[in-house]
Design an enzyme around this catalytic site. Structure first.
Site, PDB file in Angstrom:
ATOM      1  N   ASP A   1       0.805  -1.146  -0.024  1.00  0.00           N
ATOM      2  CA  ASP A   1       0.044   0.042   0.036  1.00  0.00           C
ATOM      3  C   ASP A   1       0.948   1.181   0.048  1.00  0.00           C
ATOM      4  O   ASP A   1       0.253   2.407  -0.280  1.00  0.00           O
ATOM      5  CB  ASP A   1      -1.106  -0.076   1.056  1.00  0.00           C
ATOM      6  CG  ASP A   1      -0.389  -0.087   2.530  1.00  0.00           C
ATOM      7  OD1 ASP A   1       0.923  -0.286   2.505  1.00  0.00           O
ATOM      8  OD2 ASP A   1      -1.074  -0.120   3.474  1.00  0.00           O
ATOM      9  N   SER A   2       2.077   0.999   0.079  1.00  0.00           N
ATOM     10  CA  SER A   2       3.010   2.079  -0.322  1.00  0.00           C
ATOM     11  C   SER A   2       3.043   2.629  -1.724  1.00  0.00           C
ATOM     12  O   SER A   2       3.143   3.690  -1.914  1.00  0.00           O
ATOM     13  CB  SER A   2       4.456   1.789   0.005  1.00  0.00           C
ATOM     14  OG  SER A   2       4.860   0.387  -0.677  1.00  0.00           O
TER      15      SER A   2
ATOM     16  N   GLU B   1      -1.752  -5.583   8.765  1.00  0.00           N
ATOM     17  CA  GLU B   1      -1.154  -4.883   9.689  1.00  0.00           C
ATOM     18  C   GLU B   1      -1.702  -5.308  11.012  1.00  0.00           C
ATOM     19  O   GLU B   1      -3.065  -5.101  10.832  1.00  0.00           O
ATOM     20  CB  GLU B   1      -0.686  -3.451   9.383  1.00  0.00           C
ATOM     21  CG  GLU B   1      -0.067  -3.082   8.359  1.00  0.00           C
ATOM     22  CD  GLU B   1       0.106  -1.775   7.987  1.00  0.00           C
ATOM     23  OE1 GLU B   1      -0.320  -0.899   9.088  1.00  0.00           O
ATOM     24  OE2 GLU B   1       0.681  -1.195   7.140  1.00  0.00           O
TER      25      GLU B   1
ATOM     26  N   GLU C   1       8.767  -4.236  10.712  1.00  0.00           N
ATOM     27  CA  GLU C   1       9.262  -2.734  10.246  1.00  0.00           C
ATOM     28  C   GLU C   1       9.906  -2.124  11.245  1.00  0.00           C
ATOM     29  O   GLU C   1       9.237  -1.683  12.299  1.00  0.00           O
ATOM     30  CB  GLU C   1       8.178  -2.350   9.353  1.00  0.00           C
ATOM     31  CG  GLU C   1       8.478  -1.011   8.891  1.00  0.00           C
ATOM     32  CD  GLU C   1       7.531  -0.343   7.778  1.00  0.00           C
ATOM     33  OE1 GLU C   1       6.664  -1.220   7.250  1.00  0.00           O
ATOM     34  OE2 GLU C   1       7.756   0.722   7.220  1.00  0.00           O
TER      35      GLU C   1
HETATM   36  O1  KIV Z   1       3.392  -1.009   1.685  1.00  0.00           O
HETATM   37  C1  KIV Z   1       4.725  -1.545   1.918  1.00  0.00           C
HETATM   38  O2  KIV Z   1       5.659  -1.344   0.889  1.00  0.00           O
HETATM   39  C2  KIV Z   1       5.205  -2.322   2.907  1.00  0.00           C
HETATM   40  C3  KIV Z   1       6.614  -2.549   3.256  1.00  0.00           C
HETATM   41  C4  KIV Z   1       7.146  -1.206   3.414  1.00  0.00           C
HETATM   42  C5  KIV Z   1       7.131  -3.713   3.769  1.00  0.00           C
HETATM   43  O3  KIV Z   1       4.252  -2.809   3.674  1.00  0.00           O
END
Ligand code: KIV
Length: 272
Positions: free
Chosen positions: A52-53, A123, A190
């Site tokens: 979701d980044s 999460e 993380e």
């Molecule tokens: O959304 C993402 O890129 C992540 C990573 C940072 C593990 O959850």
């Protein structure tokens, strides 16, 4: 240097558990589109995370909160079309699983059905236990995510290292054991102290994949655009940049602009 010990034609959740058992480190990167995913998969990555980044990297939002389930499915289906070898894990976005287990299952099913992804990630610890169980009961593999969980950024207030104090570290260790017991196939940790991450990795039999969690875990994940230096304003200590694509692209694009303006492009060979 970590060297692949065995050739795997296709990475599955079982492959990852075997890799941990055999002491082979797991490599994981994000990808959000077809072209990048093709390059990443062709380079031998084990796991592609449609994170979701994408909310930050692709859409320019400040946090991961705004991205929607439909948008995650769009990114994930583009990635899946490119991938031949890697396991594709797709993030359940904020708001798609927190309210109750039934909603979590519905969202996970949509991801699997509409994108063709191979697993979902969500999460949290004990607060999402029932949702994890519900998703797993439907036959969908789940990856957990503890430590700095960006969907809770407004609760934390900052992106600093988590679980430095005993109380949070103890809770994190309990949550990791719970995730393993519930049936998760792997856990992302993380931005937590390396010693704590190592302790967690040694306490569970499922792979623990770190980002900013040191070298004592079973694998590493980075955001692709950070690792190839396309983003250049983000400098966390854990990030190793393997290229400076921001600079290379800026140079190439300004050369192109100059060539167009000076009528150097196209030349005689570059036209019909
Ligand atoms: O959304 C993402 O890129 C992540 C990573 C940072 C593990 O959850």
């Amino acid at each position: 240097m970590s060297v692949a010990k065995k050739e795997y034609k296709r990475i599955t959740v079982k492959t990852l558990v075997d890799m941990k058992a055999n002491g082979e480190k797991i490599s994981m990167l994000t990808a959000y589109d077809f072209t990048m995913a093709k390059i990443v998969d062709g380079s031998g990555i084990d796991v592609i995370l449609v994170g979701d980044s994408a909310s930050n990297v692709m859409a320019g939002h400040e946090t991961t909160l705004p991205i929607t389930l439909d948008q995650m499915i769009y990114h994930a289906s583009s990635v899946v079309r490119a991938v031949e070898r890697a396991l594709v894990v797709v993030d359940l976005p904020f708001g798609s699983y927190q309210s109750d287990p039934k909603e979590a299952l519905r969202s996970a099913i949509r991801i699997m059905k509409e994108s063709g992804g191979h697993a979902v990630k969500l999460e949290g610890g004990k607060e999402v236990k029932e949702s994890i169980k519900r998703i797993l009961n439907a036959g969908i593999p789940v990856m957990g995510h503890l430590g700095l969980t960006p969907q809770s950024i407004y609760k934390f207030g900052t992106y600093t290292v988590r679980a430095k104090e005993d109380e949070e570290a103890i809770q994190l260790k309990q949550d990791a054991l719970m995730l393993e017991k519930a049936g998760c196939f792997a856990i992302v940790l993380e931005k937590i102290p390396a010693s704590l991450a190592k302790e967690v990795a040694e306490s569970v039999s499922i792979p623990v994949i770190g980002i900013g969690a040191g070298n004592g875990v079973d694998g590493q994940v980075l955001v692709l655009h950070d690792m190839i230096g396309m983003t250049h304003e983000f400098h966390p200590r854990f990030l190793r940049r393997y290229m400076n694509l921001y600079e290379e692209m800026t140079t190439a694009i300004s050369q192109y602009v100059g060539d167009v303006k000076s009528e150097d492009f196209p030349n005689d060979e570059e036209q019909y």
